[in-house]
Design a protein around this motif. Structure first.
Motif, PDB file in Angstrom:
ATOM      1  N   SER A  21      47.405 -27.650  11.408  1.00  0.00           N
ATOM      2  CA  SER A  21      46.571 -26.728  12.167  1.00  0.00           C
ATOM      3  C   SER A  21      46.155 -27.273  13.526  1.00  0.00           C
ATOM      4  N   MET A  39      35.619 -19.355  15.264  1.00  0.00           N
ATOM      5  CA  MET A  39      36.735 -18.401  15.170  1.00  0.00           C
ATOM      6  C   MET A  39      38.050 -19.095  15.521  1.00  0.00           C
ATOM      7  N   GLU A  40      38.016 -20.018  16.481  1.00  0.00           N
ATOM      8  CA  GLU A  40      39.222 -20.751  16.866  1.00  0.00           C
ATOM      9  C   GLU A  40      39.741 -21.603  15.699  1.00  0.00           C
ATOM     10  N   LYS A  43      41.366 -19.351  13.171  1.00  0.00           N
ATOM     11  CA  LYS A  43      42.695 -18.920  13.622  1.00  0.00           C
ATOM     12  C   LYS A  43      43.728 -20.026  13.382  1.00  0.00           C
ATOM     13  N   CYS A  44      43.353 -21.259  13.687  1.00  0.00           N
ATOM     14  CA  CYS A  44      44.279 -22.387  13.506  1.00  0.00           C
ATOM     15  C   CYS A  44      44.631 -22.582  12.033  1.00  0.00           C
ATOM     16  N   ALA A  47      46.775 -19.651  10.693  1.00  0.00           N
ATOM     17  CA  ALA A  47      48.161 -19.766  11.154  1.00  0.00           C
ATOM     18  C   ALA A  47      48.905 -20.847  10.372  1.00  0.00           C
ATOM     19  N   ASP A  52      46.111 -14.263   6.809  1.00  0.00           N
ATOM     20  CA  ASP A  52      45.258 -13.677   7.844  1.00  0.00           C
ATOM     21  C   ASP A  52      43.828 -14.205   7.695  1.00  0.00           C
ATOM     22  N   ILE A  53      43.060 -14.043   8.736  1.00  0.00           N
ATOM     23  CA  ILE A  53      41.704 -14.594   8.785  1.00  0.00           C
ATOM     24  C   ILE A  53      40.820 -13.949   7.724  1.00  0.00           C
TER      25      ILE A  53
END
Length: 148
Positions: A21, A39-40, A43-44, A47, A52-53
């Motif tokens: 990540s 939030m960042e 997202k990492c 991914a 999904d978040i």
């Protein structure tokens, strides 16, 4: 948050997830302990885990929930079919097949002391046994085993 269960279901360590990540391992540990991630960071992690978040932020985890929704990738179904003539074999079948191939492969390699053809046949059987072992690894990695 279900991060710990997701890490376990994907057979990863915190360090591996941190590397995948791009986050610090301490960040992963804090999130697992219940600290609210940015939030960042979400997202990492999403991914890296290929989810999904929203799934990442759930409170409970059902490991086989996504398996029934999303079928195996085509290349993996072809891989299993090439090895077993089944698109999704069970793990016990692969274990038995691997054991049989190793047994006959070693036997034929011993007969190879007297015949080159037996040696070649034994080596081919051993190669197939390791092909099946890799198939089991892929099945573990993609968590495809049902009822095992």
């Amino acid at each position: 948050m279900i991060l710990k269960q997701l890490i376990l279901s994907k057979h990863l360590t915190q360090a591996q997830l941190a590397m995948m990540s791009g986050l610090n391992i301490r960040t992963i540990q804090r999130i697992e302990q219940g600290h609210k991630p940015s939030m960042e960071s979400l997202k990492c992690i999403a991914a890296a885990l290929e989810i999904d978040i929203d799934t990442l932020q759930k409170e409970s985890f059902m490991p086989h929930q996504n398996a029934s929704i999303r079928p195996l990738p085509l290349w993996l179904r072809v891989w299993f079919f090439l090895g077993t003539f089944q698109s999704q074999p069970d793990r016990q079948f692969l274990t038995r097949l691997e054991f049989i191939l190793h047994g006959f492969g070693l036997s034929f390699c011993l007969m190879g002391l007297f015949s080159e053809a037996a040696l070649v046949g034994g080596l081919l059987l051993l190669i197939n046994a390791y092909f099946i072992r890799y198939s089991k690894y892929l099945g573990d990695k993609f968590a495809i085993w049902q009822g095992s």
